[in-house]
Write a protein that holds these residues in place. Structure first.
Motif, PDB file in Angstrom:
ATOM      1  N   CYS A 174     -16.913  15.403  23.860  1.00  0.00           N
ATOM      2  CA  CYS A 174     -17.867  15.832  24.873  1.00  0.00           C
ATOM      3  C   CYS A 174     -18.324  14.598  25.632  1.00  0.00           C
ATOM      4  N   LEU A 175     -17.948  14.482  26.885  1.00  0.00           N
ATOM      5  CA  LEU A 175     -18.284  13.328  27.711  1.00  0.00           C
ATOM      6  C   LEU A 175     -19.414  13.728  28.650  1.00  0.00           C
ATOM      7  N   VAL A 176     -20.553  13.068  28.498  1.00  0.00           N
ATOM      8  CA  VAL A 176     -21.736  13.426  29.273  1.00  0.00           C
ATOM      9  C   VAL A 176     -22.004  12.352  30.314  1.00  0.00           C
ATOM     10  N   SER A 177     -21.568  12.611  31.542  1.00  0.00           N
ATOM     11  CA  SER A 177     -21.734  11.662  32.637  1.00  0.00           C
ATOM     12  C   SER A 177     -21.292  12.311  33.935  1.00  0.00           C
ATOM     13  N   SER A 178     -21.851  11.828  35.031  1.00  0.00           N
ATOM     14  CA  SER A 178     -21.420  12.281  36.361  1.00  0.00           C
ATOM     15  C   SER A 178     -20.583  11.207  37.049  1.00  0.00           C
ATOM     16  N   ASP A 179     -20.139  10.224  36.279  1.00  0.00           N
ATOM     17  CA  ASP A 179     -19.454   9.048  36.812  1.00  0.00           C
ATOM     18  C   ASP A 179     -17.947   9.245  36.800  1.00  0.00           C
ATOM     19  N   SER A 180     -17.308   9.103  37.950  1.00  0.00           N
ATOM     20  CA  SER A 180     -15.860   9.287  38.056  1.00  0.00           C
ATOM     21  C   SER A 180     -15.060   8.252  37.283  1.00  0.00           C
ATOM     22  N   MET A 214      -9.350  18.559  22.936  1.00  0.00           N
ATOM     23  CA  MET A 214     -10.145  19.293  23.916  1.00  0.00           C
ATOM     24  C   MET A 214     -11.181  18.349  24.509  1.00  0.00           C
ATOM     25  N   VAL A 215     -11.371  18.434  25.804  1.00  0.00           N
ATOM     26  CA  VAL A 215     -12.356  17.572  26.468  1.00  0.00           C
ATOM     27  C   VAL A 215     -13.339  18.462  27.224  1.00  0.00           C
ATOM     28  N   TYR A 216     -14.604  18.361  26.832  1.00  0.00           N
ATOM     29  CA  TYR A 216     -15.687  19.085  27.486  1.00  0.00           C
ATOM     30  C   TYR A 216     -16.516  18.081  28.280  1.00  0.00           C
ATOM     31  N   GLY A 217     -16.554  18.252  29.571  1.00  0.00           N
ATOM     32  CA  GLY A 217     -17.337  17.359  30.408  1.00  0.00           C
ATOM     33  C   GLY A 217     -18.684  17.980  30.733  1.00  0.00           C
ATOM     34  N   PHE A 218     -19.696  17.137  30.828  1.00  0.00           N
ATOM     35  CA  PHE A 218     -21.041  17.581  31.190  1.00  0.00           C
ATOM     36  C   PHE A 218     -21.578  16.622  32.247  1.00  0.00           C
ATOM     37  N   GLY A 219     -21.953  17.148  33.393  1.00  0.00           N
ATOM     38  CA  GLY A 219     -22.477  16.294  34.450  1.00  0.00           C
ATOM     39  C   GLY A 219     -23.149  17.114  35.526  1.00  0.00           C
ATOM     40  N   GLU A 220     -23.796  16.440  36.456  1.00  0.00           N
ATOM     41  CA  GLU A 220     -24.492  17.122  37.539  1.00  0.00           C
ATOM     42  C   GLU A 220     -23.488  17.631  38.580  1.00  0.00           C
ATOM     43  N   GLN A 221     -23.963  18.499  39.445  1.00  0.00           N
ATOM     44  CA  GLN A 221     -23.076  19.107  40.441  1.00  0.00           C
ATOM     45  C   GLN A 221     -22.531  18.084  41.434  1.00  0.00           C
TER      46      GLN A 221
END
Length: 253
Positions: free
Chosen positions: A99-105, A120-127
């Motif tokens: 689970c990667l929590v960031s909005s950084d490309s 499995m990769v779950y991303g979490f970030g802002e819109q």
């Protein structure tokens, strides 16, 4: 690639510089839907005042803070530390997903590399998260869905987007991409009678659009979103929901 069973062992890696502390409870609850958070690490320069609001969450949620000084002004050493740790954890062979929590490309290549290794990769970030990172993940969850209404003003003051509001039926129907995704998914999952199980339809849409989530439109369930769009027919068969590519019939009155 491993499935997203609830027994999967997950590594949760949070970029404190690019995440809002107000999301933490919702974030960890969402992670629990996918598996067990065996590792929870959060990265940043903890000597800076900017991360002060995160410190209250560390003990409460058993987050392991990883200290990373900024070696050069304007350069983000946190990203490198998080990427190195992710690869070290990958090579242990212990984890089913990340689970990667960031909005950084900057984490786009990391997400792709982890998936190449069958994780499995779950991303979490802002819109505001760049499309490249969103597309590199199996699933991408916009963290605005974790903000309560009373968090909206605080989030906006810190440069974060506020809580999501529900879209009207008219707004949903004007979203051509969303409507076409539903039509294509129904066609792909439907039997000869044109009816498709709603679960596989949702899974098919997610494969095409990793960030798809009814909550992004202000609806808590997929069936509620379908009803909100109003372009498709739903029927219940015991515990199953079925969907068809036609407008629901209007009831007389």
């Amino acid at each position: 690639m491993n499935g997203n069973g609830k027994g999967d062992s997950l590594a949760v890696l949070i970029d404190a510089d690019n995440a809002n502390p107000a999301i933490i409870e919702g974030l960890l609850a969402e992670v629990a839907r996918f598996g067990v958070a065996s590792v929870k690490r959060i990265y940043g320069d903890w000597t800076t005042p900017g991360l002060g609001k995160w410190k209250a969450s560390l003990l409460e949620h058993s987050l392991q803070p990883i200290q990373q000084f900024a070696y050069t002004s304007g350069k983000n050493a946190t990203d490198s530390a998080m990427i190195i740790d992710a690869m070290d954890l990958l090579y242990t062979g212990t984890f089913d997903g990340f689970c990667l929590v960031s909005s950084d490309s900057d984490f786009t290549r990391l997400a792709a590399r982890l998936r190449e290794s069958g994780k499995m990769v779950y991303g979490f970030g802002e819109q505001k998260t760049p499309r490249s990172l969103v597309a590199a993940c199996d699933r991408f969850i916009y963290t605005e869905i974790f903000l309560q209404r009373d968090d909206s003003s605080a989030a906006a003051a810190e440069g974060h987007q506020g809580a999501i509001t529900r879209r009207s039926s008219q707004e949903l129907r004007q979203d051509a991409k969303l409507c076409n995704l539903f039509r294509q998914a129904i066609d792909a999952a439907a039997g000869d009678d044109g009816w498709a199980n709603l679960g596989p339809v949702g899974s098919h849409i997610t494969k095409q659009m990793p960030e798809f989530d009814p909550r992004n439109y202000g609806y808590s369930k997929l069936s509620e979103l379908v009803e909100g769009i109003g372009l498709f027919t739903l029927r219940r068969d015991n515990t199953l929901l079925w969907i068809k590519n036609q407008r629901p019939e209007k009831r007389g009155g």
